[in-house]
Design a protein around this motif. Structure first.
Motif, PDB file in Angstrom:
ATOM      1  N   VAL A  50      -1.792   4.990   1.757  1.00 17.20           N
ATOM      2  CA  VAL A  50      -3.218   4.677   1.857  1.00 17.20           C
ATOM      3  C   VAL A  50      -4.119   5.495   2.901  1.00 17.20           C
ATOM      4  CG1 VAL A  50      -5.138   3.081   2.347  1.00 17.20           C
ATOM      5  CG2 VAL A  50      -3.213   2.627   0.567  1.00 17.20           C
ATOM      6  N   CYS A  51      -5.073   6.323   2.816  1.00 20.46           N
ATOM      7  CA  CYS A  51      -5.781   6.897   3.583  1.00 20.46           C
ATOM      8  C   CYS A  51      -7.398   6.631   3.564  1.00 20.46           C
ATOM      9  CB  CYS A  51      -5.642   8.488   3.658  1.00 20.46           C
ATOM     10  SG  CYS A  51      -3.977   9.165   3.438  1.00 20.46           S
ATOM     11  N   CYS A  52      -7.822   6.233   4.748  1.00 15.21           N
ATOM     12  CA  CYS A  52      -9.424   5.619   4.809  1.00 15.21           C
ATOM     13  C   CYS A  52      -9.978   6.755   5.529  1.00 15.21           C
ATOM     14  CB  CYS A  52      -9.526   4.206   5.093  1.00 15.21           C
ATOM     15  SG  CYS A  52      -8.735   3.157   4.179  1.00 15.21           S
ATOM     16  N   GLU A  53     -11.317   6.879   5.107  1.00 15.91           N
ATOM     17  CA  GLU A  53     -12.078   7.803   5.932  1.00 15.91           C
ATOM     18  C   GLU A  53     -13.262   7.118   5.742  1.00 15.91           C
ATOM     19  OE1 GLU A  53     -14.916  10.290   5.208  1.00 15.91           O
ATOM     20  OE2 GLU A  53     -15.090   9.020   3.329  1.00 15.91           O
ATOM     21  N   THR A  81       0.907  -1.147  -0.038  1.00 15.90           N
ATOM     22  CA  THR A  81       0.007  -0.201  -0.100  1.00 15.90           C
ATOM     23  C   THR A  81       0.747   1.248  -0.063  1.00 15.90           C
ATOM     24  OG1 THR A  81      -0.074   0.360   2.313  1.00 15.90           O
ATOM     25  CG2 THR A  81      -1.676  -1.261   1.413  1.00 15.90           C
ATOM     26  N   ALA A  83     -10.981  -1.830   2.344  1.00 10.95           N
ATOM     27  CA  ALA A  83     -10.366  -1.344   1.048  1.00 10.95           C
ATOM     28  C   ALA A  83      -9.075  -1.899   0.605  1.00 10.95           C
ATOM     29  CB  ALA A  83      -9.488   0.097   1.902  1.00 10.95           C
ATOM     30  N   THR A  85     -12.522  -1.412   7.828  1.00 18.36           N
ATOM     31  CA  THR A  85     -12.796  -0.452   6.799  1.00 18.36           C
ATOM     32  C   THR A  85     -11.340  -0.419   6.180  1.00 18.36           C
ATOM     33  OG1 THR A  85     -13.968   1.109   8.287  1.00 18.36           O
ATOM     34  CG2 THR A  85     -12.849   2.267   6.461  1.00 18.36           C
ATOM     35  N   LEU A  86     -10.049  -0.564   6.863  1.00 19.53           N
ATOM     36  CA  LEU A  86      -9.084  -1.035   6.068  1.00 19.53           C
ATOM     37  C   LEU A  86      -8.968  -2.087   5.225  1.00 19.53           C
ATOM     38  CD1 LEU A  86      -6.070  -0.134   5.568  1.00 19.53           C
ATOM     39  CD2 LEU A  86      -5.360  -1.184   7.698  1.00 19.53           C
ATOM     40  N   ARG A 139     -13.379   3.837  -0.775  1.00 25.48           N
ATOM     41  CA  ARG A 139     -13.289   5.110  -0.179  1.00 25.48           C
ATOM     42  C   ARG A 139     -11.783   5.005   0.598  1.00 25.48           C
ATOM     43  NH1 ARG A 139     -18.331   6.029   3.374  1.00 25.48           N
ATOM     44  NH2 ARG A 139     -20.336   5.858   1.981  1.00 25.48           N
ATOM     45  N   TYR A 140     -10.991   5.282  -0.470  1.00 26.05           N
ATOM     46  CA  TYR A 140      -9.599   5.425   0.095  1.00 26.05           C
ATOM     47  C   TYR A 140      -8.964   6.101  -0.870  1.00 26.05           C
ATOM     48  CZ  TYR A 140      -8.168   1.661  -3.154  1.00 26.05           C
ATOM     49  OH  TYR A 140      -8.173   0.782  -4.225  1.00 26.05           O
TER      50      TYR A 140
END
Lengths: 234, 210
Positions: free
Chosen positions: B10-13, B7, B49, B45-46, B56-57
């Motif tokens: 990687v940013c997830c919200e 990765t 993704a 969530t991670l 949503r990342y």
């Protein structure tokens, strides 16, 4: 726990048939679920002669419309649960993560949905047509139009079901999304039966229904797959 | 050597909260990666993704050096994801459940009934092949889902809370399977609050310290 170095290929027809078989088996195990729309069709159609009086001429005039509208509502009622159980138990995630295209898998699910709603509705419709005094000249047209039209309804309904499966209360939204798309099928379905009753050739309107179906079978799975992915993404 | 999964920033919200920020993870063959963090810190969530279930990342996820969007089919055929809900149908028997899971994940023509029986025996469900899953306990239903570990060949296991509802002995067995899989060259990414009793070194990724 084997670690095959080569890419494991998935058999497309195998995945399609496995999903179809599983859905039919599930419906067989939960018979009461798939009986609901059929019971609805049967009850509502048999209530009409009681409500508007047993005058044969009047009933015969209304019969094509009644049969088609009630069948359409029964299809809509059934489409709500199309992806619901798979969404709740995580099967839908597994379908998305399968190397087999989602297109084929939602097609298999929709086909099994038609086999469990549209097809039995088609088989029931001549019986109810007799109850509603539909002239016998319209029976064949009714069966054909119902078989072809209800398959289109299943595919259209599946788009709405895919879009609303992630919502807790998607029922009303589902009907708002799919009812407008049902209307062309309803118009051509009813006019096929009416033409046959009046002794006119009905092959033209039936062909239009067939064209709807051809379009639904090829294009709707793209929309269904995209809708399902959006719903799972949330 | 190219890492199996990589990765890049990687940013997830989720719901306007930033859960994962600039994660650069290198998943190597034979590695075990445990994602830790309090409830709501974005572990699931991670994982979603990473599997491609969630879009949503931001940043990039690479499979063997190629962006996953390009090699999605290859990636999916090597990935086994077991989420919170295991995809087991209560009305079907373990055998029927696994037959479907096998068919959508591998070439069904090669998956015999024998392979399903062997997988079920491995997870301790020998003799339960043909009873409907709703008659099984929660832990046994979970084990039906876990039987996929032995049915579907994969290079990467992504397991979200795999120890839920599993008894003590089962936990030890599952730890053994994870270890064995990793020592055979597979990679495992998992979330759990449980302290893993695995001899091999486990990489920890902590979330929720933003």
């Amino acid at each position: 726990m084997s670690l095959d170095s080569d890419i494991t290929s998935v058999s497309l027809s195998g995945a399609f048939l496995a999903t179809l078989r599983r859905d039919l088996l599930l419906a067989y195990r939960r018979r009461s679920d798939f009986m609901n729309p059929l019971a609805f069709f049967l009850i509502v159609c048999s209530l009409f002669p009681l409500g508007i009086g047993p005058n044969p001429q009047q009933l015969a005039l209304l019969a094509p419309g009644i049969l088609w509208v009630v069948a359409l509502l029964a299809c809509m009622l059934a489409s709500d649960t199309l992806f619901r159980h798979d969404f709740d138990d995580g099967s839908l995630e597994q379908m998305i993560l399968s190397p087999a295209p989602l297109y084929l898998q939602v097609m298999a699910k929709t086909l099994s949905h038609w086999l469990l709603t549209g097809f039995p509705l088609t088989l029931l419709s001549p019986l109810l047509a007799v109850l509603l005094q539909l002239p016998s000249s319209g029976l064949l047209a009714l069966c054909l139009s119902m078989a072809i039209g209800s398959a289109s309804l299943s595919f259209i309904g599946a788009i709405g079901a895919g879009l609303t499966v992630g919502l807790r209360k998607g029922g009303l939204l589902l009907s708002l999304i799919i009812l407008p798309l049902y209307i062309p099928v309803l118009i051509f379905g009813v006019s096929t039966v009416k033409s046959a009753v009046d002794g006119l050739p009905y092959i033209g309107t039936l062909a239009v229904l067939g064209a709807f179906l051809a379009m639904a079978v090829t294009l709707a799975p793209l929309a269904i797959a995209a809708a399902v992915k959006i719903s799972v993404d949330n | 050597m190219t890492p199996l999964l990589e990765t890049v920033d990687v940013c997830c919200e989720r719901d306007d909260r930033l859960l994962v920020e600039n994660l650069c993870l290198h998943v190597e063959q034979g590695g075990i990666y445990q994602i830790e963090g309090p409830n709501g810190s974005g572990k699931t969530t991670l994982l979603r993704a990473l599997c491609g279930l969630s879009s949503r990342y931001t940043g990039e996820i690479r499979w063997r050096g190629e962006p996953v969007k390009k090699v999605r089919m290859d990636y999916l055929s090597q990935l086994l994801y077991i989420g919170h809900s295991s995809g087991v149908k209560a009305a079907l028997t373990p055998r029927e459940n696994l037959a479907w899971h096998g068919a959508i994940k591998t070439d069904a023509t090669q998956k015999t009934d024998h392979a399903i029986e062997a997988a079920l025996e491995k997870v301790g469900l020998y003799g339960y092949e043909d009873v409907p899953c709703f008659t099984l306990s929660a832990g046994q239903q979970r084990r039906v889902g876990l039987a996929r570990l032995f049915l579907v060949p994969a290079q990467l296991w992504v397991l979200d809370e795999p120890f839920t509802a599993i008894d003590k002995q089962g936990v030890a067995e599952l730890e053994g399977w994870i270890e064995e899989f990793a020592s055979n060259g597979g990679a495992v990414i998992l979330t759990t609050h449980h302290q893993l009793a695995i001899a091999q070194s486990v990489q920890h990724i902590r979330l929720g310290n933003l």
